[in-house]
Write a protein that holds these residues in place. Structure first.
Motif, short mmCIF file in Angstrom:
data_model
loop_
_atom_site.label_atom_id
_atom_site.label_comp_id
_atom_site.label_asym_id
_atom_site.label_seq_id
_atom_site.Cartn_x
_atom_site.Cartn_y
_atom_site.Cartn_z
N ASN A 120 40.06 39.79 27.13
CA ASN A 120 40.68 38.47 27.23
C ASN A 120 41.92 38.51 28.12
N LEU A 121 42.72 39.57 27.95
CA LEU A 121 43.92 39.69 28.78
C LEU A 121 43.56 39.98 30.23
N LEU A 122 42.52 40.79 30.44
CA LEU A 122 42.07 41.05 31.80
C LEU A 122 41.56 39.77 32.45
N TYR A 123 40.83 38.98 31.70
CA TYR A 123 40.33 37.71 32.22
C TYR A 123 41.50 36.80 32.65
N GLU A 124 42.52 36.71 31.83
CA GLU A 124 43.65 35.84 32.14
C GLU A 124 44.37 36.30 33.41
N GLN A 125 44.50 37.61 33.59
CA GLN A 125 45.18 38.10 34.80
C GLN A 125 44.35 37.80 36.04
N VAL A 126 43.05 38.04 35.96
CA VAL A 126 42.19 37.76 37.10
C VAL A 126 42.17 36.27 37.40
N LYS A 127 42.13 35.45 36.37
CA LYS A 127 42.11 33.98 36.56
C LYS A 127 43.38 33.51 37.27
N ALA A 128 44.52 34.02 36.81
CA ALA A 128 45.79 33.61 37.43
C ALA A 128 45.81 33.98 38.91
N GLY A 131 43.93 29.52 46.00
CA GLY A 131 43.66 28.17 46.52
C GLY A 131 42.31 28.03 47.20
N GLY A 132 41.28 28.67 46.63
CA GLY A 132 39.93 28.52 47.19
C GLY A 132 39.56 29.57 48.22
N GLU A 133 40.51 30.46 48.56
CA GLU A 133 40.21 31.56 49.49
C GLU A 133 39.37 32.64 48.78
N GLN A 134 38.55 33.34 49.56
CA GLN A 134 37.75 34.45 49.03
C GLN A 134 38.67 35.56 48.54
N GLY A 135 38.44 36.03 47.30
CA GLY A 135 39.21 37.15 46.76
C GLY A 135 38.34 38.40 46.63
N TYR A 136 39.01 39.54 46.61
CA TYR A 136 38.31 40.82 46.48
C TYR A 136 38.93 41.57 45.30
N LEU A 137 38.13 41.79 44.27
CA LEU A 137 38.62 42.36 43.02
C LEU A 137 38.12 43.79 42.85
N PHE A 138 39.04 44.74 42.64
CA PHE A 138 38.71 46.16 42.46
C PHE A 138 39.14 46.60 41.06
N LEU A 139 38.19 46.96 40.23
CA LEU A 139 38.47 47.38 38.86
C LEU A 139 38.03 48.84 38.69
N ASP A 140 39.01 49.72 38.54
CA ASP A 140 38.76 51.15 38.48
C ASP A 140 38.58 51.60 37.04
N GLU A 141 37.49 52.33 36.77
CA GLU A 141 37.12 52.83 35.43
C GLU A 141 36.91 51.66 34.47
N ILE A 142 36.00 50.79 34.83
CA ILE A 142 35.74 49.56 34.09
C ILE A 142 35.23 49.83 32.68
N GLN A 143 34.61 51.00 32.42
CA GLN A 143 34.08 51.27 31.09
C GLN A 143 35.18 51.34 30.03
N GLU A 144 36.45 51.39 30.48
CA GLU A 144 37.57 51.39 29.54
C GLU A 144 37.76 50.02 28.88
N SER A 146 33.47 45.33 26.10
CA SER A 146 32.56 44.24 26.48
C SER A 146 32.68 43.87 27.95
N TRP A 147 32.96 44.86 28.81
CA TRP A 147 33.12 44.59 30.24
C TRP A 147 31.85 44.02 30.85
N GLU A 148 30.69 44.41 30.30
CA GLU A 148 29.41 43.98 30.87
C GLU A 148 29.18 42.49 30.72
N GLN A 149 29.90 41.85 29.77
CA GLN A 149 29.84 40.40 29.64
C GLN A 149 30.94 39.73 30.45
N LEU A 150 32.08 40.40 30.53
CA LEU A 150 33.22 39.84 31.26
C LEU A 150 32.96 39.75 32.76
N VAL A 151 32.49 40.84 33.36
CA VAL A 151 32.40 40.91 34.82
C VAL A 151 31.45 39.87 35.42
#
Length: 424
Positions: A69-77, A83-96, A99-104
């Motif tokens: 939930n906290l990761l979602y809020e940070q990515v959302k912010a 402002g509608g621009e393409q973003g590039y998200l890098f998440l290192d060691e996502i298995q930490e 429920s990452w498989e539902q979040l991503v």
């Protein structure tokens, strides 16, 4: 930071496309660095820094972001701020992240972001996880440095040495990237590699799989590591360990071997009947993700050169995306040297590797030296008897070309340095 074009070339076609890119591999193999290379490439193409968000979930300061939930809020912010621009998200060691498989997939659906992940456990892309991600991701497995990458790194570091000198270091200490900071000094390198094995691999497997008898796993793994390239079955491993006064059931053997494979520590090569294409359910071989770990855990890489060379060639095939099995070739008999035939109960010859990729296939034999006629016959004869037009190789450390009867003989070192042309 060394360029790794083998992996970057695979990732490039998917950059900016609406599919999740997942980089897997054993820990400390260079996954995070590969994400940095992708970021650098995006930056060189004019993507502004604010359009890229990089979160390493092993960093202590990011420990709260293991909460989805906290990761979602940070990515959302961050995504909203673009402002509608393409973003590039890098998440290192996502298995930490729980429920990452539902979040991503949700992040990809809700926001205009191109997502890149790393993970150190093959298991995290199996079962239920794969169901959530089905059709939404591509995987790129990263290995420690190949011999050609190792040679390029040494040259970049200003080291002047022959191919033979470089290979002597590589076949003993392997290709984990951090070793370059230690100057490939043997003792510090072994200490570092043993640390990877103890704290990152072994401890990680015990914690992740909730293994109760860690000491049993600790007894089994060095045995498997010492015997890379040897034929095994669950029963044979059980018997051999009993000979060393280690009591373990076949079920536990198979479970722990699978755990090691899931951790990207060991790789299985099934045995296949060359004639019938039947896959045998036992007598498999296992290979190690890097020969340096064998030197650290067991030693004797200088003595067991045949095993180490096999391991190196096996890994090189995997790096280039080949599926690899071990061939079982029944021996042919002849009638006065004219008519070849094979009986069902004939003894068999082994073909070290049968490598397949799409419609392509390679047959490979690997040995230390073609020292005498009996060795030459052992390595060449199974390939001579194959009725196949696919390329056939015998690889050894001999510098004299012994190619014959359509079978290509190559110096292993030269083969590895030329693998980009031969295997891609």
């Amino acid at each position: 930071m060394i360029e790794r074009p083998l992996y970057l070339d695979r990732i490039r076609p998917f950059i900016g496309k609406p599919i999740i890119k997942i980089v897997t591999g054993v820990r400390r193999s260079g996954k995070s660095t590969l994400l940095q290379l992708v970021r650098a490439e995006l930056h060189s193409q004019g993507v502004p820094e604010e359009c890229m968000l990089d979160i390493n979930l092993e960093v202590y300061a990011n420990r709260h972001l293991k909460n989805p939930n906290l990761l979602y809020e940070q990515v959302k912010a961050w995504a909203d701020s673009l402002g509608g621009e393409q973003g590039y998200l890098f998440l290192d060691e996502i298995q930490e992240v729980e429920s990452w498989e539902q979040l991503v997939p949700g992040l990809q659906t809700e926001f205009l972001v191109d997502i890149y992940l790393t993970g150190s456990n093959a298991h995290f892309l199996s079962g239920e996880f794969a169901t959530y991600l089905s059709g939404r991701y591509v995987e790129f497995e990263v290995f420690p440095f190949s011999f050609s990458e190792f040679v390029r790194l040494r040259a970049d570091d200003g080291v002047v040495e022959s191919m033979d000198e470089a290979f002597d270091i590589y076949r003993v200490l392997g290709g984990f990237p951090f070793l370059s900071y230690l100057g490939y000094a043997p003792d510090p390198c072994r200490e570092y590699l043993l640390g990877i094995y103890d704290t990152v691999v072994l401890k990680g497997m015990v914690e992740r799989e909730s293994i109760k008898d860690a000491s049993l796993l600790g007894e089994l793994l060095p045995f498997l590591i010492a015997n890379v390239g040897h034929t095994f079955s669950g029963r044979s491993i059980e018997r051999m360990l009993e000979g060393e006064n280690i009591s373990i059931s076949i079920g536990s053997v198979l479970k722990y071997v699978q755990v090691a494979c899931d951790a990207n520590l060991l790789y299985r090569a099934s045995r296949v009947d060359v004639m019938s294409k039947k896959v045998f359910k036992s007598q498999e071989k296992y290979y190690l993700v890097d020969q340096g770990l064998r030197e650290a855990v067991y030693g004797n890489n200088d003595r067991n050169i045949d095993q180490v060379l096999e391991n190196i060639v096996f890994l090189e095939l995997l790096r280039y995306g080949w599926s690899v099995t071990v061939g079982d070739k029944p021996m042919s008999t002849s009638d006065n040297g004219k008519n070849l035939s094979v009986k069902s109960d004939s003894p068999s010859r082994e073909i070290d590797f049968i490598a397949s990729k799409g419609s392509r296939k390679l047959y490979l034999q690997v040995c230390y030296l073609l020292a005498d006629e009996s060795t030459i016959e052992r390595e060449f004869k199974p390939l001579e008897e194959l009725r196949s037009d696919y390329p056939k190789y015998v690889l050894s450390l001999d510098e004299v070309d012994r190619s014959q009867k359509g079978i290509i003989h190559r110096d292993i070192r030269a083969f590895l340095l030329d693998s980009h042309n031969l295997l891609r």
